[in-house]
Design an enzyme around this catalytic site. Structure first.
Site, PDB file in Angstrom:
ATOM      1  CG  ASN A 109     -19.584  26.100 -22.443  1.00  0.00           C
ATOM      2  OD1 ASN A 109     -20.674  26.495 -22.859  1.00  0.00           O
ATOM      3  ND2 ASN A 109     -18.674  25.542 -23.217  1.00  0.00           N
ATOM      4  CD  GLN A 166      -2.720  -2.634   1.952  1.00  0.00           C
ATOM      5  OE1 GLN A 166      -2.065  -2.916   2.961  1.00  0.00           O
ATOM      6  NE2 GLN A 166      -2.403  -3.086   0.760  1.00  0.00           N
ATOM      7  CE1 TYR A 221      -6.136  -3.857   8.766  1.00  0.00           C
ATOM      8  CE2 TYR A 221      -5.152  -6.003   8.341  1.00  0.00           C
ATOM      9  CZ  TYR A 221      -5.368  -4.696   7.973  1.00  0.00           C
ATOM     10  OH  TYR A 221      -4.823  -4.217   6.822  1.00  0.00           O
ATOM     11  CE  LYS A 269      -4.286   2.653   4.921  1.00  0.00           C
ATOM     12  NZ  LYS A 269      -5.147   1.428   4.901  1.00  0.00           N
ATOM     13  CB  SER A 300     -17.349  26.354 -27.416  1.00  0.00           C
ATOM     14  OG  SER A 300     -17.349  25.610 -28.624  1.00  0.00           O
ATOM     15  CB  SER A 335      -0.943   0.003   1.208  1.00  0.00           C
ATOM     16  OG  SER A 335      -0.209  -0.165   2.405  1.00  0.00           O
ATOM     17  CG  ASN A 368      -3.656  -5.337  12.587  1.00  0.00           C
ATOM     18  OD1 ASN A 368      -3.103  -5.126  11.512  1.00  0.00           O
ATOM     19  ND2 ASN A 368      -3.976  -6.548  13.010  1.00  0.00           N
ATOM     20  CB  THR A 404     -43.500  23.844  -6.919  1.00  0.00           C
ATOM     21  OG1 THR A 404     -44.642  24.323  -7.612  1.00  0.00           O
ATOM     22  CG2 THR A 404     -43.373  24.600  -5.591  1.00  0.00           C
ATOM     23  CG  HIS A 405     -44.260  20.455  -9.804  1.00  0.00           C
ATOM     24  ND1 HIS A 405     -44.355  19.110  -9.521  1.00  0.00           N
ATOM     25  CD2 HIS A 405     -45.032  21.094  -8.878  1.00  0.00           C
ATOM     26  CE1 HIS A 405     -45.180  18.939  -8.484  1.00  0.00           C
ATOM     27  NE2 HIS A 405     -45.582  20.134  -8.070  1.00  0.00           N
ATOM     28  CD  GLU A 425     -21.491  22.476 -17.796  1.00  0.00           C
ATOM     29  OE1 GLU A 425     -21.789  21.590 -18.599  1.00  0.00           O
ATOM     30  OE2 GLU A 425     -20.862  23.492 -18.121  1.00  0.00           O
ATOM     31  CE  LYS A 447     -22.420  26.880 -25.347  1.00  0.00           C
ATOM     32  NZ  LYS A 447     -22.301  25.482 -25.776  1.00  0.00           N
TER      33      LYS A 447
HETATM   34  N1  ARG Z   1      -1.161  -1.485   5.199  1.00  0.00           N
HETATM   35  C1  ARG Z   1      -2.081  -2.047   6.119  1.00  0.00           C
HETATM   36  C2  ARG Z   1      -3.434  -1.388   5.990  1.00  0.00           C
HETATM   37  O1  ARG Z   1      -3.507  -0.408   5.367  1.00  0.00           O
HETATM   38  C3  ARG Z   1      -1.564  -1.863   7.515  1.00  0.00           C
HETATM   39  C4  ARG Z   1      -2.027  -2.896   8.458  1.00  0.00           C
HETATM   40  C5  ARG Z   1      -1.509  -4.206   8.067  1.00  0.00           C
HETATM   41  N2  ARG Z   1      -1.692  -5.196   9.058  1.00  0.00           N
HETATM   42  C6  ARG Z   1      -1.485  -6.484   8.795  1.00  0.00           C
HETATM   43  N3  ARG Z   1      -1.657  -7.287   9.736  1.00  0.00           N
HETATM   44  N4  ARG Z   1      -1.139  -6.902   7.585  1.00  0.00           N
HETATM   45  O2  ARG Z   1      -4.419  -1.846   6.485  1.00  0.00           O
END
Ligand code: ARG
Length: 465
Positions: free
Chosen positions: A291, A328, A323, A331, A283, A29, A116, A161-162, A296, A289
């Protein structure tokens, strides 16, 4: 990113062959969680400080660790840090960088914690800072909006309304309706922050730790209100991230509705407002134009934020305690939701105060569509006519207006009296657009006086928080 190490130095002890190179990349990650580096270090400093008070580290070891972590931070910020995929994530990369710097003492930092509880802590710390920045940006947008509304308290426009002309309202009143939506969004964000502000550190892998840790101390050092109450829950649930995305979805839904109106209002058919050129694009083929790209795009970005909410809900829905690596995946959706919300708010906070209203066009539009028909009916009721009969009289007057291409306010007394002899000259007090809005003079009503009062108290609310 370097990929030459084979077996992971942090957990490789029980393995007899190196991880497959693809699997390393697949499970890593670091490509995205490096964004958490400052909060990871903040958490580690709190942890090291606490370990010393618990007698796990000496004062000297603690100081060596803390200054080493600060050096790692400086390296990251100056671009010197080499992130490594075999080291998987930001936590192990930073720990390895620390150990490179200070030697064996670096390896003591991870005593009594796990990645964790570490990652659960990091995301909370990171998100809390982002929430504070977002809350400020909502306030900036609201302030601009309320000031614009105060200046438009007397501007008459058709209310719909509408999407059909219904009754006249003031433009300021319409803008303050937007402010109410944002005010509730701000409240939702505050609730989310308050609920998530607990420290998971000390939950360790899932069951807590045998070291004499002090969770109150680390919570306090990191500015959390208290430690979380259950170690299993602490490392597993991401409801705070889901809650943030739910807030983000709601906010973007509101901003999308505003965008839709801005787009309509800038069209040649409405021509109610002008957006400054710097918020618009042209445009490449049609020279005439201009825009409204910013609204948007905000309307369009609602889709991706809604998607992130669904991603996180789905990510969570079947996970057994505690966990799981699934987490992971929390994120990227969360990061993108935060970035999108910040960009959209910034665009709106800059753009809204620069809106120029086309008052004449709004007034003209309010005159079309018989927007004071209800006022005429109410007038007849006050004069003693049952509402159903009044409805009928006004219906006939409107039919006549359609035939002769006249608004009710443009008819003569004689013309109006064809439909009821209850009508007398004082009818014009209510048939004018000004009279119509002024009469709605109660809390939450559209009269200019009420709008000015509402703007004052809204401004007070946002500036005192
Ligand atoms: N990179 C992991 C995550 O984002 C960190 C925790 C990993 N823990 C594990 N036991 N592999 O969740």
């Amino acid at each position: 990113m370097s990929q030459d190490e084979n077996t992971n130095q942090q957990w490789g002890g029980r393995f007899s062959e190196p991880t497959d190179a693809f699997v390393q990349r697949f499970t890593a990650s670091i490509q995205f969680d490096q964004r958490l580096y400052a909060h990871d270090i903040q958490g580690s400093i709190a942890h090291a400080t606490m370990l010393e008070t618990a007698g796990v580290l000496t004062a000297e070891e603690r100081d060596t660790i803390i200054s080493g972590l600060n050096e790692v931070k400086a390296d990251i910020e100056s671009g010197k840090q080499q992130w490594s995929i075999p080291l998987e994530d930001v936590h192990m990369n930073i720990e390895a960088a620390l150990t490179d710097k200070i030697g064996i003492t670096g390896k003591k930092l991870h005593t009594g914690r796990s990645r964790n509880d570490q990652v659960a802590t990091d995301i909370r710390l990171w998100l809390r800072d982002e929430i504070d920045a977002i809350a400020e940006e909502i306030t900036r947008l609201q302030t601009g909006l309320i000031n614009l509304a105060a200046g438009e308290a007397n501007t008459i426009m058709p209310g719909f309304t509408h999407l059909q002309t219904a009754q006249p309202v003031t433009f300021g009143h319409h803008l303050l309706a937007w402010n109410e939506m944002l005010e509730r969004d701000h409240g939702r964000l505050k609730d989310c922050r308050q609920r998530m502000n607990q420290s998971p550190l000390g939950a360790a892998a899932l069951a807590g730790t045998t070291y004499p840790i002090n969770r109150e101390l680390t919570a306090e050092l990191m500015g959390f209100d208290r430690p979380t109450a259950n170690s299993l829950d602490s490392v597993s649930d991401r409801d705070f991230a889901i809650e943030f995305c739910a807030f983000a979805s709601m906010l973007l839904t509101h901003m999308s509705r505003m965008s839709e109106e801005l787009v309509l209002w800038t069209s040649a058919q409405f021509n109610f407002i002008e957006l400054p050129d710097r918020f618009c694009t042209g445009s490449s083929i049609m020279p005439q134009k201009k825009n409204p790209d910013v609204p948007e795009l905000v309307r369009g970005k609602t889709g991706r934020v809604n998607g992130h909410l669904i991603s996180l809900l789905t990510l969570m829905k079947s996970q057994p305690l505690a966990y799981n690596k699934d987490n992971q995946e929390d994120k990227e959706p969360l990061f993108d939701a935060v970035d999108t919300v910040k960009d959209c708010l910034r665009a709106f906070a800059d753009m809204i105060p620069a809106i120029v209203s086309r008052k004449e066009n709004m007034l003209e539009a309010a005159k079309r569509g018989f927007s004071t028909a209800t006022d005429l009916a109410d007038y007849l009721v006050v004069k003693g006519m049952p509402f159903r009969d009044a409805h009928e009289v006004v219906g006939k007057s409107v039919a006549y207006g359609i035939e002769t291409n006249k608004d009710l306010s443009e008819m003569s007394l004689e013309e109006l009296q064809q439909f009821s002899d209850t009508i007398s000259a004082d009818v014009f007090d209510v048939l004018t657009l000004e009279g119509s809005v002024a009469a709605r003079d109660h809390i939450g009503g559209t009269s200019p006086g009420q709008v000015k009062r509402a703007a004052t108290s809204a401004l007070e609310l946002v500036s005192n928080r």
